[in-house]
Design an enzyme around this catalytic site. Structure first.
Site, PDB file in Angstrom:
ATOM      1  N   LYS A 186       0.500  -2.035  -0.074  1.00 53.79           N
ATOM      2  CA  LYS A 186       0.627  -1.732   1.358  1.00 53.79           C
ATOM      3  C   LYS A 186       1.843  -2.449   1.952  1.00 53.79           C
ATOM      4  CE  LYS A 186      -3.642  -3.144   2.072  1.00 53.79           C
ATOM      5  NZ  LYS A 186      -4.110  -3.300   0.689  1.00 53.79           N
ATOM      6  N   THR A 187       1.932  -3.751   1.698  1.00 52.17           N
ATOM      7  CA  THR A 187       3.078  -4.503   2.225  1.00 52.17           C
ATOM      8  C   THR A 187       4.374  -3.941   1.647  1.00 52.17           C
ATOM      9  OG1 THR A 187       1.685  -6.466   2.320  1.00 52.17           O
ATOM     10  CG2 THR A 187       4.050  -6.820   2.462  1.00 52.17           C
ATOM     11  N   ASP A 224      -0.479  -7.260   9.058  1.00 47.69           N
ATOM     12  CA  ASP A 224      -1.420  -7.274   7.945  1.00 47.69           C
ATOM     13  C   ASP A 224      -2.809  -7.600   8.486  1.00 47.69           C
ATOM     14  OD1 ASP A 224      -1.994  -6.952   5.319  1.00 47.69           O
ATOM     15  OD2 ASP A 224      -0.757  -8.601   4.594  1.00 47.69           O
ATOM     16  N   THR A 279      -7.776  -3.777   4.547  1.00 47.02           N
ATOM     17  CA  THR A 279      -8.653  -3.454   3.427  1.00 47.02           C
ATOM     18  C   THR A 279      -9.957  -2.854   3.961  1.00 47.02           C
ATOM     19  OG1 THR A 279      -9.335  -5.757   3.573  1.00 47.02           O
ATOM     20  CG2 THR A 279      -7.814  -5.204   1.809  1.00 47.02           C
ATOM     21  N   ARG A 311      -0.689  -5.421  -8.484  1.00 43.28           N
ATOM     22  CA  ARG A 311      -0.535  -6.875  -8.397  1.00 43.28           C
ATOM     23  C   ARG A 311      -1.186  -7.542  -9.615  1.00 43.28           C
ATOM     24  NH1 ARG A 311      -2.770  -8.677  -3.510  1.00 43.28           N
ATOM     25  NH2 ARG A 311      -0.725  -8.554  -2.522  1.00 43.28           N
TER      26      ARG A 311
HETATM   27  N1  LIG Z   1       3.728   1.473  -6.336  1.00 44.97           N
HETATM   28  C1  LIG Z   1       4.147   0.335  -6.883  1.00 44.97           C
HETATM   29  N2  LIG Z   1       5.060   0.346  -7.860  1.00 44.97           N
HETATM   30  C2  LIG Z   1       5.457  -0.807  -8.424  1.00 44.97           C
HETATM   31  N3  LIG Z   1       5.006  -2.032  -8.083  1.00 44.97           N
HETATM   32  C3  LIG Z   1       4.098  -2.097  -7.092  1.00 44.97           C
HETATM   33  C4  LIG Z   1       3.640  -0.928  -6.436  1.00 44.97           C
HETATM   34  N4  LIG Z   1       2.752  -1.286  -5.508  1.00 44.97           N
HETATM   35  C5  LIG Z   1       2.659  -2.620  -5.569  1.00 44.97           C
HETATM   36  N5  LIG Z   1       3.470  -3.117  -6.518  1.00 44.97           N
HETATM   37  C6  LIG Z   1       3.580  -4.532  -6.899  1.00 44.97           C
HETATM   38  O1  LIG Z   1       2.340  -5.165  -6.606  1.00 44.97           O
HETATM   39  C7  LIG Z   1       2.526  -6.307  -5.779  1.00 44.97           C
HETATM   40  C8  LIG Z   1       1.480  -6.289  -4.695  1.00 44.97           C
HETATM   41  O2  LIG Z   1       1.757  -5.292  -3.742  1.00 44.97           O
HETATM   42  P1  LIG Z   1       1.587  -5.536  -2.163  1.00 44.97           P
HETATM   43  O3  LIG Z   1       1.848  -6.941  -1.821  1.00 44.97           O
HETATM   44  O4  LIG Z   1       2.400  -4.500  -1.485  1.00 44.97           O
HETATM   45  O5  LIG Z   1       0.043  -5.210  -2.009  1.00 44.97           O
HETATM   46  P2  LIG Z   1      -0.837  -5.111  -0.701  1.00 44.97           P
HETATM   47  O6  LIG Z   1      -1.519  -3.779  -0.736  1.00 44.97           O
HETATM   48  O7  LIG Z   1      -0.024  -5.424   0.485  1.00 44.97           O
HETATM   49  O8  LIG Z   1      -1.933  -6.234  -0.946  1.00 44.97           O
HETATM   50  P3  LIG Z   1      -2.787  -7.077   0.141  1.00 44.97           P
HETATM   51  O9  LIG Z   1      -3.862  -6.156   0.663  1.00 44.97           O
HETATM   52  O10 LIG Z   1      -3.387  -8.184  -0.679  1.00 44.97           O
HETATM   53  O11 LIG Z   1      -1.852  -7.562   1.182  1.00 44.97           O
HETATM   54  C9  LIG Z   1       3.949  -6.220  -5.251  1.00 44.97           C
HETATM   55  O12 LIG Z   1       4.587  -7.433  -5.343  1.00 44.97           O
HETATM   56  C10 LIG Z   1       4.664  -5.220  -6.117  1.00 44.97           C
HETATM   57  O13 LIG Z   1       5.484  -5.888  -7.046  1.00 44.97           O
HETATM   58 MG   LIG Z   2      -0.068  -7.170   1.659  1.00 52.45          MG
END
Ligand SMILES: Nc1ncnc2c1ncn2[C@@H]1O[C@H](COP(=O)(O)OP(=O)(O)OP(=O)(O)O)[C@@H](O)[C@H]1O
Ligand SMILES: [Mg+2]
Length: 379
Positions: A106-107, A151, A200, A259
């Site tokens: 998401k981030t 977030d 989430t 992740r």
């Molecule tokens: N589609 C993707 N392709 C490649 N790498 C990805 C992808 N999505 C996420 N990642 C990797 O996974 C890691 C986690 O992603 P991210 O921080 O965006 O998750 P999030 O959904 O924001 O999690 P949270 O809910 O814990 O904040 C990132 O550092 C990135 O390297």
């Molecule tokens: Mg995040």
């Protein structure tokens, strides 16, 4: 303080957007923390990074552009259309709500949107927006088209949420000055901006807030081939030699989550460096390493197995309420619900029934138990 990158903003982003309406802007997004005074919990911004070094690595492996973002095909299609349409009309992107379990990207997607649109992305998290002035400070600092990423948006304090309504709808900041009879409300115009909210728990958002997002998109768990691709991509960035089957073994144990895939890759890389110096990561080495780290072939870790085992042993297959489960395992109910359950539900090891959670026969078998007759009815 720049969290992720501090590349300077190209001076002329408005005109570059006007010149290249249908093409993604080529500039990198400038990322900055909002106001110096915000008590932003950096750990939330890089949840699996405990050290600065790990944090830097994390940013190196985060995809920067839409084309590098693996999987989530329908989400990418929807956003690609939204970006192109906004660019061709020279408008600001619609507000976007992204929801789904942790670690699915998401981030990353919010940062990519900023890079594609050639705008700044300011990152904050809902619990940091306690006082009206926190959100007000952020809103007035936004430039035309900027992305404000919040977030954990389901945790916004009520006062902050109410300030966001007119800001999102009419790009107006309503502030109250003074108290009681002398209180006056003033309205300040804001630059048009895009709010990207991540959560989430989409069900925990109030409906007035949810309704103000033009786009509401869910992120799904990743398929095995997508996770393998992510592992191969990360290994290449980290200059770690790995075979395709080695990547697939890590992907199988990554609970559908990028992740986790990246985190497991780092653990396996350490193991191989110590135990088998100079070799590439193979399927056997990956499996060996992950067994050592207690990650089983389905990706279940110690806590997952403990949750299921307690359901099986202590409750003998009867439905268990979330709070009872939390008390029995010593885990926080919300963590069980947001972090552990979604994947167990996805792989069919857990079912939610009106009377509580039940471990399915597949879970019984995976953990080496013989499911009772009553459980077989679930098959
Ligand atoms: N589609 C993707 N392709 C490649 N790498 C990805 C992808 N999505 C996420 N990642 C990797 O996974 C890691 C986690 O992603 P991210 O921080 O965006 O998750 P999030 O959904 O924001 O999690 P949270 O809910 O814990 O904040 C990132 O550092 C990135 O390297
Ligand atoms: Mg995040």
């Amino acid at each position: 303080m720049a969290i992720i990158s501090s590349k300077s903003q190209p001076p002329d982003r408005e005109s570059s957007r006007a010149k290249l309406p249908a093409e993604p802007a080529t500039q990198s997004a400038q990322l900055s923390l909002a106001t110096g005074s915000l008590p932003i919990d950096e750990a939330l911004l890089k949840p699996d990074a405990t050290l600065d070094e790990t944090g830097k690595q994390e940013e190196k492996i985060r995809p920067q552009r839409l084309r590098e973002y693996v999987g989530q095909k329908s989400l990418k299609e929807v956003l690609d259309i939204a970006i192109r349409a906004a660019q061709s009309r020279q408008e600001v992107l619609d507000h976007l709500l992204l929801y789904g379990p942790p670690g699915l990207g998401k981030t990353t997607m919010a940062l990519i949107l900023a890079a594609e649109m050639g705008v700044n992305c300011k990152i904050t998290t809902a619990p940091a927006l306690e006082r009206p002035r926190d959100i007000a400070g952020l809103l007035v600092s936004l430039q035309h088209g900027d992305i404000l990423f919040i977030d954990e948006i389901h945790r916004l304090p009520r006062v902050t949420e109410e300030i966001l309504y007119p800001a999102m709808e009419d790009f107006r900041l309503d502030i109250t000055i003074g108290k009681g009879q002398n209180a006056k409300t003033r309205s300040l115009p804001l630059q048009r901006f895009t709010l990207v909210g991540a959560t989430t728990r989409v069900g925990a958002l109030t409906s007035p807030l949810r309704d103000r997002f033009g786009l509401v998109q869910r992120l799904r768990f990743y398929e095995l081939d997508e996770l393998s691709q992510i592992v191969l991509r990360t290994a290449a960035i980290l200059s770690t030699p790995i075979t395709e089957t080695g990547a697939a073994e890590i992907a199988r144990r990554a609970r559908g989550t990028p992740r986790i895939a990246n985190r497991l890759l780092r653990r396996v890389r350490d193991y191989v460096e110590v135990k088998a110096t100079g070799t590439e990561i193979t399927e056997t080495l990956a499996a060996e390493a992950l067994e050592l780290f207690n990650v089983d072939p389905c990706g279940l870790d110690w806590t997952d197995r403990r949750l299921l085992t307690i359901m099986i042993e202590n409750f003998a297959g009867r439905p268990v309420g979330l709070d009872t489960l939390a008390a029995a395992t010593g885990e926080d109910a919300q963590t069980i619900e947001e972090v552990y359950e979604p994947y167990l539900l996805q792989i069919g090891y857990l079912q939610r029934t009106p009377r509580g959670r039940v471990a399915t026969p597949a879970a019984w078998k995976h953990l080496g138990y013989q499911p009772p007759e009553s459980q077989l009815a679930l098959l």
